[in-house]
Design a protein around this motif. Structure first.
Motif, PDB file in Angstrom:
ATOM      1  N   SER A 191       0.867  -1.356  -0.025  1.00  0.00           N
ATOM      2  CA  SER A 191      -0.010  -0.114  -0.172  1.00  0.00           C
ATOM      3  C   SER A 191       0.774   1.166  -0.004  1.00  0.00           C
ATOM      4  CB  SER A 191      -0.869  -0.002   1.200  1.00  0.00           C
ATOM      5  OG  SER A 191      -0.324   0.353   2.441  1.00  0.00           O
ATOM      6  N   LEU A 192       2.036   1.262   0.696  1.00  0.00           N
ATOM      7  CA  LEU A 192       3.019   2.514   0.680  1.00  0.00           C
ATOM      8  C   LEU A 192       3.314   2.784  -0.800  1.00  0.00           C
ATOM      9  CD1 LEU A 192       4.895   1.959   3.936  1.00  0.00           C
ATOM     10  CD2 LEU A 192       3.307   3.360   3.670  1.00  0.00           C
ATOM     11  N   ILE A 193       3.743   1.658  -1.449  1.00  0.00           N
ATOM     12  CA  ILE A 193       4.132   1.925  -3.097  1.00  0.00           C
ATOM     13  C   ILE A 193       3.198   2.506  -3.620  1.00  0.00           C
ATOM     14  CG2 ILE A 193       5.117   0.856  -5.133  1.00  0.00           C
ATOM     15  CD1 ILE A 193       6.816  -0.893  -3.086  1.00  0.00           C
ATOM     16  N   ARG A 194       1.733   1.754  -3.405  1.00  0.00           N
ATOM     17  CA  ARG A 194       0.650   2.166  -4.399  1.00  0.00           C
ATOM     18  C   ARG A 194       0.224   3.724  -4.174  1.00  0.00           C
ATOM     19  NH1 ARG A 194      -1.639   0.403  -8.712  1.00  0.00           N
ATOM     20  NH2 ARG A 194      -1.982  -1.459  -7.999  1.00  0.00           N
ATOM     21  N   LYS A 195       0.635   4.107  -2.767  1.00  0.00           N
ATOM     22  CA  LYS A 195       0.059   5.395  -2.538  1.00  0.00           C
ATOM     23  C   LYS A 195       1.005   6.494  -3.223  1.00  0.00           C
ATOM     24  CE  LYS A 195      -0.086   5.096   1.963  1.00  0.00           C
ATOM     25  NZ  LYS A 195       0.092   5.773   3.585  1.00  0.00           N
ATOM     26  N   ILE A 196       2.247   6.143  -3.444  1.00  0.00           N
ATOM     27  CA  ILE A 196       2.957   6.975  -4.281  1.00  0.00           C
ATOM     28  C   ILE A 196       2.818   6.795  -5.672  1.00  0.00           C
ATOM     29  CG2 ILE A 196       5.485   7.368  -4.769  1.00  0.00           C
ATOM     30  CD1 ILE A 196       6.120   6.191  -2.093  1.00  0.00           C
ATOM     31  N   ILE A 197       2.550   5.779  -6.370  1.00  0.00           N
ATOM     32  CA  ILE A 197       2.284   5.553  -7.813  1.00  0.00           C
ATOM     33  C   ILE A 197       0.863   5.128  -7.801  1.00  0.00           C
ATOM     34  CG2 ILE A 197       3.154   4.494 -10.030  1.00  0.00           C
ATOM     35  CD1 ILE A 197       5.560   3.626  -8.315  1.00  0.00           C
ATOM     36  N   ARG A 198       0.271   6.149  -8.262  1.00  0.00           N
ATOM     37  CA  ARG A 198      -1.168   6.101  -8.621  1.00  0.00           C
ATOM     38  C   ARG A 198      -1.565   5.819 -10.180  1.00  0.00           C
ATOM     39  NH1 ARG A 198      -3.854  10.473  -4.560  1.00  0.00           N
ATOM     40  NH2 ARG A 198      -2.669   9.735  -2.908  1.00  0.00           N
ATOM     41  N   ASN A 199      -1.056   4.341 -10.601  1.00  0.00           N
ATOM     42  CA  ASN A 199      -0.944   4.155 -12.026  1.00  0.00           C
ATOM     43  C   ASN A 199      -1.755   2.938 -12.039  1.00  0.00           C
ATOM     44  OD1 ASN A 199      -0.093   3.636 -14.409  1.00  0.00           O
ATOM     45  ND2 ASN A 199       1.600   4.866 -14.515  1.00  0.00           N
ATOM     46  N   PRO A 200      -2.683   2.975 -13.132  1.00  0.00           N
ATOM     47  CA  PRO A 200      -3.280   1.342 -13.413  1.00  0.00           C
ATOM     48  C   PRO A 200      -1.977   0.396 -13.829  1.00  0.00           C
ATOM     49  CG  PRO A 200      -4.085   3.085 -15.082  1.00  0.00           C
ATOM     50  CD  PRO A 200      -3.195   3.999 -13.911  1.00  0.00           C
ATOM     51  N   ASN A 201      -1.090   1.197 -14.359  1.00  0.00           N
ATOM     52  CA  ASN A 201      -0.129  -0.038 -14.931  1.00  0.00           C
ATOM     53  C   ASN A 201       0.989  -0.430 -13.814  1.00  0.00           C
ATOM     54  OD1 ASN A 201      -1.012   0.346 -17.407  1.00  0.00           O
ATOM     55  ND2 ASN A 201       0.417   2.042 -18.035  1.00  0.00           N
ATOM     56  N   LEU A 202       0.762  -0.004 -12.736  1.00  0.00           N
ATOM     57  CA  LEU A 202       1.598  -0.468 -11.556  1.00  0.00           C
ATOM     58  C   LEU A 202       1.035  -1.745 -11.060  1.00  0.00           C
ATOM     59  CD1 LEU A 202       3.839  -0.318  -9.337  1.00  0.00           C
ATOM     60  CD2 LEU A 202       2.138   0.746  -7.955  1.00  0.00           C
ATOM     61  N   VAL A 203       1.780  -2.992 -11.449  1.00  0.00           N
ATOM     62  CA  VAL A 203       1.449  -4.373 -11.050  1.00  0.00           C
ATOM     63  C   VAL A 203       1.966  -4.769 -10.001  1.00  0.00           C
ATOM     64  CG1 VAL A 203       1.195  -6.589 -12.070  1.00  0.00           C
ATOM     65  CG2 VAL A 203       1.031  -4.518 -13.516  1.00  0.00           C
ATOM     66  N   PHE A 204       1.364  -5.675  -9.020  1.00  0.00           N
ATOM     67  CA  PHE A 204       1.939  -6.365  -8.004  1.00  0.00           C
ATOM     68  C   PHE A 204       1.632  -7.769  -8.382  1.00  0.00           C
ATOM     69  CE2 PHE A 204       1.208  -2.211  -5.848  1.00  0.00           C
ATOM     70  CZ  PHE A 204       2.581  -1.942  -5.463  1.00  0.00           C
ATOM     71  N   GLU A 205       2.632  -8.822  -8.402  1.00  0.00           N
ATOM     72  CA  GLU A 205       2.427 -10.147  -8.630  1.00  0.00           C
ATOM     73  C   GLU A 205       2.640 -10.853  -7.422  1.00  0.00           C
ATOM     74  OE1 GLU A 205       3.874 -12.000 -12.122  1.00  0.00           O
ATOM     75  OE2 GLU A 205       3.500 -10.326 -13.315  1.00  0.00           O
ATOM     76  N   THR A 206       1.824 -11.843  -6.929  1.00  0.00           N
ATOM     77  CA  THR A 206       2.274 -12.315  -5.619  1.00  0.00           C
ATOM     78  C   THR A 206       2.530 -13.865  -5.893  1.00  0.00           C
ATOM     79  OG1 THR A 206       0.470 -11.081  -4.667  1.00  0.00           O
ATOM     80  CG2 THR A 206       1.192 -12.931  -3.496  1.00  0.00           C
ATOM     81  N   LEU A 207       3.420 -14.250  -5.138  1.00  0.00           N
ATOM     82  CA  LEU A 207       3.777 -15.752  -5.067  1.00  0.00           C
ATOM     83  C   LEU A 207       4.169 -16.230  -3.908  1.00  0.00           C
ATOM     84  CD1 LEU A 207       7.409 -16.102  -7.054  1.00  0.00           C
ATOM     85  CD2 LEU A 207       6.155 -14.078  -7.377  1.00  0.00           C
ATOM     86  N   TYR A 208       4.331 -17.366  -3.751  1.00  0.00           N
ATOM     87  CA  TYR A 208       4.599 -17.815  -2.429  1.00  0.00           C
ATOM     88  C   TYR A 208       5.994 -18.795  -2.656  1.00  0.00           C
ATOM     89  CZ  TYR A 208       0.068 -16.373  -1.134  1.00  0.00           C
ATOM     90  OH  TYR A 208      -0.995 -15.427  -0.924  1.00  0.00           O
ATOM     91  N   LEU A 209       6.944 -18.501  -1.750  1.00  0.00           N
ATOM     92  CA  LEU A 209       8.443 -19.169  -1.836  1.00  0.00           C
ATOM     93  C   LEU A 209       8.667 -19.913  -0.591  1.00  0.00           C
ATOM     94  CD1 LEU A 209      10.393 -16.462  -3.484  1.00  0.00           C
ATOM     95  CD2 LEU A 209       9.511 -18.536  -4.524  1.00  0.00           C
ATOM     96  N   GLY A 210       9.344 -20.753  -0.305  1.00  0.00           N
ATOM     97  CA  GLY A 210       9.824 -21.732   0.679  1.00  0.00           C
ATOM     98  C   GLY A 210       8.803 -22.536   0.837  1.00  0.00           C
TER      99      GLY A 210
END
Lengths: 531, 398
Positions: A191-210
């Protein structure tokens, strides 16, 4: 010795091959169990897996005033907002609308959607038919609701765990600019990053490791700016990670870096959202990891270690001097002890006569050679530094006072160390703190150069510099040359290196990341796929 | 990878085998030599090498002033390197010549030629080329290295500092080792060198010294060489004349008598001096035209000469011209007729303009040089008269 080196190289090769074989995501249960219509079976299955642990709560209850429908929720104690869940249970058990008149079949067919649309007024609500997914969401702190007679379950997000609030990061203090820092919770960080870049192109991709920890990891990038080759490469390397646990982003860093045996880090990290946002906007990929405030950014260039976020917030003229000063500090911190030793014990000719005599005067009566002197002091400094970090805070003061006394006065007064060595080591230490991101590498370079100069004099010193510079030139970070604007000289990018030009001249994005045609890492991967 | 390792191993082998100066000497095992004195033992014909080593502990902050900052050590040997080795029989430090400032050579030794002696220093990687070479008159090398009447800490650098500030004093001449080699080996030119004497200075109570007088050193005049052999000396006035001709000094002082009263003297400081020497061949005779351009300021006037009048300035310029010309002619006379050594570099100048003539004269230039003709043409300009144009006391004194 050669055989040993050969063996070692073979070992490294095997390691690499082992890493190359991709691993499928591991599941908790052998085969993907399904959710059965009968609630009791589901409860039994769940209890079989989770029942041993005392922090798992299974709460059975009946929906509706007539107690017709059995249901149960499964949560982990401490990860959920219990009052919220209790509120849901209350509304569900008081629900009594269609039960009086209509046939029970009608009701049955309806209860699921009714619950979904009317009763569970959570924003984050979804239903799942996969037992595995349900299990995973329980473990990540979600609430799961099973209803008798349905082969799907609700996953309600009502998380509420203890967490640190957003505060200024200790590792990267600034005078001007945002004082926010990342925290351990990945959702807050996103959310901290999203608050700075308000752009629909900003993508967060989630994956699980370990395999054991199933740590949540998030890739952040801007579609359209990010180099697709780099993104592909990051994903490929992340998927290749075959680790039991990922506790910190440092684990990821070590698994995905280009040259694990280099003294230089080829993956950057930061605790500051504005800095990470700037890097994402330059076309880099950020890797967030749950449980740590340190966010990784790739590709990483050497010059980034010298770029502070404040450089861009204040006016460019004085900052250009500071930037050049940081580069000088890097050189001083890495090479001053070596220079001192090589010049005083091999080439006294190079020292101005009066300085030579005052150095000689303070060396008079010192029992050690200058290498040993410098070595003792550098080692002593490391010990003081380390104990300052490891000590509990109330003891920290004592360490610094004792350190200052021993180093500053007693060692000289006792005739163990000469004064110029104190100056040399103090300068080395202080300048080392200016460029924190490369301090690990500097620490090693310092000793390599010191050793070479002690044996071969200035010649060894220069040779050491050549070896290190050559090594740095050979480094790559996700297809981007490590010494990017310098080593393959990109003229247009030099405006943000030794000097920082005014912002109006720096509108274009860095070319080295965006159009890396000689994308080594990606080429390798393609070859790997063919074979 | 294999190739890389091969390269790295090659590099390491190269370091071990090809390293140049790789003997490490800690600073507290070397004695930093600041000045070297060379003379010859008349009985055994051995070379006496006197070295002035700095004592670092005496220069430490907080050290007592009573302790001497230099130690003078002396050793004899058949050669200089032999003498340096012999030194180690009695001195605990290895001499390090890298900071050496000056080599003082005894007059007698210099008369036999000094290039064979300097060879040791030229060959050594430690010694740098721009150290000064000076001649000590009449067996006083040790005294020159052992006396000081100045402010500097170390006597060797005190000598060096005197030479450096004497650049604006035309009364002395100095030369460094590289220049000496160039001029001693070059065609049609001969070297000169600085001359050091000792002097006696009175001590006054405020100086808090035990003796009534203390000895100091004094640079004056120049030593003239033919090839590398000392042939004679120039006194201070002749050295001034020499310096005007070759442009060897950046400044100097000229004294002329006043217009109003010929007993009183006016002091003029030389600001700029430029000399051109042009050779010409007239009727098979070589003539050198010496053209001097000098600019000066009035430093000191004893009477009420009025400098606001151009006429006065012109007259002073004329007088100054005569003084300069006299000095120059005097110097050339001494150099040509008495010393017969071409330290003015006339041969080189002739070679540049008339290479064919030079080829003929080259072999017997030593005989030709004393007979060459020359003309002196001087252009003098007085620029400033300081902050006052008339002397302040002009109203009362006439």
């Amino acid at each position: 010795m050669f055989q040993k080196i050969k063996k070692y190289m073979k070992f490294a090769k095997e390691m690499k091959q082992e890493q190359d074989t991709t691993h499928e995501a591991n599941n908790y249960v052998e085969h993907d169990d399904i959710i059965y219509m009968e609630m009791d079976i589901n409860l039994k299955n769940l209890k079989k897996i989770l029942g041993k642990s005392s922090d798992i709560i299974f709460k059975e209850f009946k929906i509706g005033v007539n107690d017709k429908i059995k249901a149960f929720v499964c949560v982990i104690d401490g990860l959920v907002d219990k009052s919220k869940i209790e509120g849901y249970i209350k509304t569900m058990s008081m629900f009594d609308k269609p039960m009086t008149n209509d046939a029970s079949e009608m009701f049955y067919s309806d209860i699921f959607t009714t619950l979904k649309e009317k009763l569970l007024y959570s924003v984050d609500l979804k239903d799942s038919t996969s037992f595995n997914e349900v299990l995973q969401s329980i473990l990540s702190g979600n609430t799961v609701l099973f209803i008798d007679g349905y082969n799907s379950a609700f996953i309600i997000d009502a998380q509420s765990s203890e967490q640190r609030s957003v505060e200024e990061p200790n590792s990267e203090m600034t005078i001007r600019g945002s004082r926010e820092g990342f925290v351990e919770n990945i959702k807050v960080n996103v959310s901290l990053i999203r608050k700075i870049i308000r752009n629909p192109n900003l993508v967060f991709e989630t994956l699980y490791l370990g395999k054991q920890t199933h740590t949540m990891v998030c890739l952040a990038y801007i579609e359209g700016i990010v180099n697709k080759n780099v993104l592909e490469e990051v994903k490929r390397r992340l998927n290749k990670i075959d680790a039991d646990f990922i506790l910190e982003s440092g684990y990821i860093e070590q698994y995905i870096e280009d040259r694990p045996f280099s003294i230089f880090a080829t993956v950057g990290n930061s605790e500051k959202p504005d800095k990470v946002a700037a890097k994402i906007l330059e076309g880099r990929v950020a890797i967030l990891c749950n449980g740590t405030p340190y966010v990784l950014t790739v590709p990483y260039e050497f010059i980034e270690a010298f770029q502070a976020s404040e450089d861009y917030y204040s006016r460019p003229y004085a900052d250009s001097f500071l930037r050049a000063g940081r580069l000088l500090a890097f050189f001083i911190s890495a090479s001053l002890p070596a220079l001192y030793v090589s010049i005083t014990s091999f080439h006294p000719k190079m020292i101005p006569p009066i300085l030579l005599l005052s150095i000689a005067a303070s060396r008079e009566g010192v029992p050690f050679t200058s290498v040993i002197e410098v070595g003792i002091m550098l080692f002593g400094f490391q010990i003081i530094k380390e104990s300052g970090v490891r000590m509990p805070i109330p003891g920290g003061q004592a360490v610094s006072i004792i350190g200052a006394l021993i180093v500053g006065q007693a060692a000289v007064a006792a005739g163990i160390i000469s004064n110029p060595v104190i100056i040399v080591v103090a300068l080395t230490a202080i300048t080392g703190y200016i460029i924190n991101p490369v301090s690990d590498a500097i620490f090693l370079i310092r000793f390599i150069l010191l050793g070479l100069s002690a044996i071969f004099g200035f010649f060894g010193f220069i040779l050491g510099i050549f070896i290190i510079a050559g090594h740095m030139c050979s480094l790559n970070s996700f297809g981007t040359p490590f010494l990017a604007p310098f080593a393959p000289t990109i003229w247009s990018e030099l405006k943000d290196t030794i000097v920082r030009m005014p912002l109006r001249f720096m509108k274009s994005k860095p070319k080295s990341i965006l159009h890396g045609k000689s994308n080594k890492g990606v080429d390798n991967s393609k070859e790997g796929e063919k074979t | 990878m294999k190739k890389k390792f091969f390269i790295i191993i090659n590099c390491i082998i190269c370091i071990v085998i090809l390293t140049g100066c790789w003997d490490t000497r800690e600073l507290n095992t070397i004695g930093v030599v600041y000045a070297i004195g060379l003379e010859k033992d008349e009985n055994t014909k051995q070379i006496i090498c006197t070295m002035q080593m700095a004592v670092p502990s005496a220069l430490k902050i907080g050290a007592t002033r009573n302790e001497s900052s230099v130690e003078i050590v002396e050793s004899k040997g058949n050669t200089i390197s032999d003498a340096v080795r012999n030194l180690m029989e009695k001195v605990d430090r290895f001499p390090d010549f890298s900071q050496n400032k000056i080599i003082v050579i005894d007059e007698e030794l210099a008369r036999e030629g000094i290039l064979p002696i300097l060879d040791f220093f030229k060959r050594s990687y430690q010694v740098h080329n721009i150290q000064w070479i000076a001649i000590a008159k009449s067996k006083k090398v040790k005294e020159v290295l052992g006396t000081q009447h100045g402010i500097g800490n170390i006597q060797g650098s005190y000598l060096n500092d005197i030479i450096n500030i004497s650049e604006i004093n035309a009364k002395v001449a100095n030369i460094n080792m590289m220049e000496f080699y160039k001029r001693a080996l070059g065609d049609g030119t001969n070297p000169i060198a600085g001359v050091i004497e000792t002097s006696e200075e009175p001590n006054l109570p405020i100086e808090r010294k035990s003796n009534n007088t203390s000895r100091g050193v004094k640079f004056s005049g120049a030593a003239v060489f033919k090839g590398d052999k000392l042939v004679g000396f120039l006194n201070t006035e002749e050295t001034e004349g020499y310096n005007w001709i070759v442009g060897g000094a950046k400044g100097g002082n000229i004294t002329i008598s006043s217009i109003l009263d010929s007993n009183k003297l006016i002091g003029i400081s030389v600001q700029k001096i430029k000399t051109k020497i042009k050779p010409e061949i007239i009727n098979n005779k070589i003539v050198f035209h010496i053209e001097v351009k000098e600019e000066g300021n009035i430093d000191e006037v004893p009477d009420s000469t009025d400098f606001s009048e151009l006429k006065v300035i012109k007259q002073l310029e004329y007088e100054q011209k005569i003084v300069l010309e006299n000095q120059i002619r005097m110097a050339i006379y001494k150099i040509q007729k008495t010393l017969r050594s071409d330290i003015l570099g006339f041969g080189t100048i002739l070679n540049k303009k008339y290479p064919k003539v030079w080829k003929e004269k080259k072999d017997n230039w030593d005989d030709v040089f004393p007979t060459v003709q020359y003309t002196v043409d001087i252009d003098v300009q007085i620029n400033r008269s300081g902050l006052i144009d008339k002397a302040i006391q002009s109203q009362k004194l006439k």
